[in-house]
Motif scaffolding. Structure first.
Motif, PDB file in Angstrom:
ATOM      1  N   HIS A 148       0.839  -1.195   0.000  1.00 40.86           N
ATOM      2  CA  HIS A 148       0.000   0.000   0.000  1.00 40.86           C
ATOM      3  C   HIS A 148       0.874   1.246   0.000  1.00 40.86           C
ATOM      4  O   HIS A 148       2.073   1.169   0.270  1.00 40.86           O
ATOM      5  CB  HIS A 148      -0.953   0.013   1.197  1.00 40.86           C
ATOM      6  CG  HIS A 148      -0.264   0.086   2.525  1.00 40.86           C
ATOM      7  ND1 HIS A 148       0.277  -1.026   3.133  1.00 40.86           N
ATOM      8  CD2 HIS A 148      -0.024   1.123   3.354  1.00 40.86           C
ATOM      9  CE1 HIS A 148       0.819  -0.672   4.285  1.00 40.86           C
ATOM     10  NE2 HIS A 148       0.669   0.630   4.441  1.00 40.86           N
ATOM     11  N   LEU A 149       0.266   2.378  -0.293  1.00 39.12           N
ATOM     12  CA  LEU A 149       0.927   3.680  -0.229  1.00 39.12           C
ATOM     13  C   LEU A 149       0.163   4.522   0.781  1.00 39.12           C
ATOM     14  O   LEU A 149      -1.071   4.572   0.737  1.00 39.12           O
ATOM     15  CB  LEU A 149       0.894   4.375  -1.593  1.00 39.12           C
ATOM     16  CG  LEU A 149       1.525   3.614  -2.756  1.00 39.12           C
ATOM     17  CD1 LEU A 149       1.200   4.293  -4.078  1.00 39.12           C
ATOM     18  CD2 LEU A 149       3.025   3.515  -2.562  1.00 39.12           C
ATOM     19  N   THR A 150       0.867   5.193   1.673  1.00 35.98           N
ATOM     20  CA  THR A 150       0.232   6.035   2.689  1.00 35.98           C
ATOM     21  C   THR A 150       0.588   7.485   2.448  1.00 35.98           C
ATOM     22  O   THR A 150       1.763   7.820   2.232  1.00 35.98           O
ATOM     23  CB  THR A 150       0.683   5.623   4.109  1.00 35.98           C
ATOM     24  OG1 THR A 150       0.288   4.263   4.335  1.00 35.98           O
ATOM     25  CG2 THR A 150       0.073   6.523   5.168  1.00 35.98           C
ATOM     26  N   PHE A 151      -0.429   8.336   2.498  1.00 39.32           N
ATOM     27  CA  PHE A 151      -0.262   9.776   2.348  1.00 39.32           C
ATOM     28  C   PHE A 151      -0.747  10.445   3.626  1.00 39.32           C
ATOM     29  O   PHE A 151      -1.871  10.198   4.066  1.00 39.32           O
ATOM     30  CB  PHE A 151      -1.073  10.297   1.150  1.00 39.32           C
ATOM     31  CG  PHE A 151      -0.629   9.684  -0.141  1.00 39.32           C
ATOM     32  CD1 PHE A 151       0.401  10.246  -0.872  1.00 39.32           C
ATOM     33  CD2 PHE A 151      -1.237   8.532  -0.620  1.00 39.32           C
ATOM     34  CE1 PHE A 151       0.829   9.672  -2.055  1.00 39.32           C
ATOM     35  CE2 PHE A 151      -0.821   7.952  -1.808  1.00 39.32           C
ATOM     36  CZ  PHE A 151       0.213   8.527  -2.526  1.00 39.32           C
ATOM     37  N   VAL A 152       0.111  11.253   4.239  1.00 36.41           N
ATOM     38  CA  VAL A 152      -0.267  12.001   5.430  1.00 36.41           C
ATOM     39  C   VAL A 152      -0.906  13.299   4.966  1.00 36.41           C
ATOM     40  O   VAL A 152      -0.314  14.051   4.169  1.00 36.41           O
ATOM     41  CB  VAL A 152       0.959  12.260   6.336  1.00 36.41           C
ATOM     42  CG1 VAL A 152       0.567  13.088   7.541  1.00 36.41           C
ATOM     43  CG2 VAL A 152       1.583  10.929   6.764  1.00 36.41           C
ATOM     44  N   VAL A 153      -2.134  13.548   5.444  1.00 41.66           N
ATOM     45  CA  VAL A 153      -2.922  14.685   4.965  1.00 41.66           C
ATOM     46  C   VAL A 153      -3.519  15.464   6.128  1.00 41.66           C
ATOM     47  O   VAL A 153      -3.751  14.921   7.205  1.00 41.66           O
ATOM     48  CB  VAL A 153      -4.050  14.219   4.020  1.00 41.66           C
ATOM     49  CG1 VAL A 153      -3.471  13.487   2.807  1.00 41.66           C
ATOM     50  CG2 VAL A 153      -5.053  13.333   4.725  1.00 41.66           C
ATOM     51  N   ALA A 154      -3.773  16.736   5.891  1.00 42.95           N
ATOM     52  CA  ALA A 154      -4.367  17.589   6.915  1.00 42.95           C
ATOM     53  C   ALA A 154      -5.865  17.338   7.059  1.00 42.95           C
ATOM     54  O   ALA A 154      -6.419  17.507   8.145  1.00 42.95           O
ATOM     55  CB  ALA A 154      -4.120  19.058   6.593  1.00 42.95           C
ATOM     56  N   ASP A 155      -6.529  16.935   5.979  1.00 41.69           N
ATOM     57  CA  ASP A 155      -7.985  16.820   5.967  1.00 41.69           C
ATOM     58  C   ASP A 155      -8.371  15.551   5.219  1.00 41.69           C
ATOM     59  O   ASP A 155      -8.229  15.478   3.997  1.00 41.69           O
ATOM     60  CB  ASP A 155      -8.560  18.070   5.293  1.00 41.69           C
ATOM     61  CG  ASP A 155     -10.066  18.135   5.290  1.00 41.69           C
ATOM     62  OD1 ASP A 155     -10.726  17.086   5.180  1.00 41.69           O
ATOM     63  OD2 ASP A 155     -10.593  19.257   5.368  1.00 41.69           O
TER      64      ASP A 155
END
Length: 140
Positions: free
Chosen positions: A6-13
């Motif tokens: 998997h790929l994880t993206f850290v996001v504000a919203d």
């Protein structure tokens, strides 16, 4: 090694990322942690082109870079992606210079500085094109 899990993206919203992935790129949301924190923070999971993407709430990258993830698409689908991404306010980048035969790309930043590429070519096509360019440069 079996491939990418998997790929994880850290996001504000998380909801804004859902709009980008689902409405802009056509992903399907398959999980939302809600108030639960099973990992490091609240998260949502998506499927896009058979790839598991995770969006985790947190501090996204402070700066943009060329580091990106690329998904293969059909060239005929690029205008539709461009239209949907523009409609949600995602930032579409101008195309980079291309060598004929290496495929077309659409580059887009999400709302948290992550760069996505929608690409029409394959590794095999690109390597063949680069090899033909080398052959053209050889003294004859």
């Amino acid at each position: 090694m079996q491939g990418i899990s998997h790929l994880t993206f850290v996001v504000a919203d998380l909801e804004r990322m859902r709009r980008f992935l689902c409405e802009g790129l056509g992903a399907t949301e398959v999980y939302e942690s809600g108030g639960d924190t099973h990992s490091l923070a609240r998260e949502k999971f998506f499927l896009l082109g058979g790839v598991w993407l995770a969006a985790m709430e947190g501090e996204p990258p402070a700066r943009r870079s060329y580091q990106h993830v690329a998904f293969r698409v059909d060239e005929a689908d690029l205008p539709g992606y461009r239209q949907r991404l523009a409609a949600i306010g995602a930032e579409l980048l101008p195309p980079r210079p291309r060598i004929a035969g290496e495929g077309q790309s659409l580059y887009v930043h999400d709302f948290d500085n992550h760069l996505f590429e929608l690409h029409t070519g394959s590794l095999e096509e690109r390597l063949a094109r680069y090899a033909s360019l080398r052959a053209d440069k050889r003294p004859g």
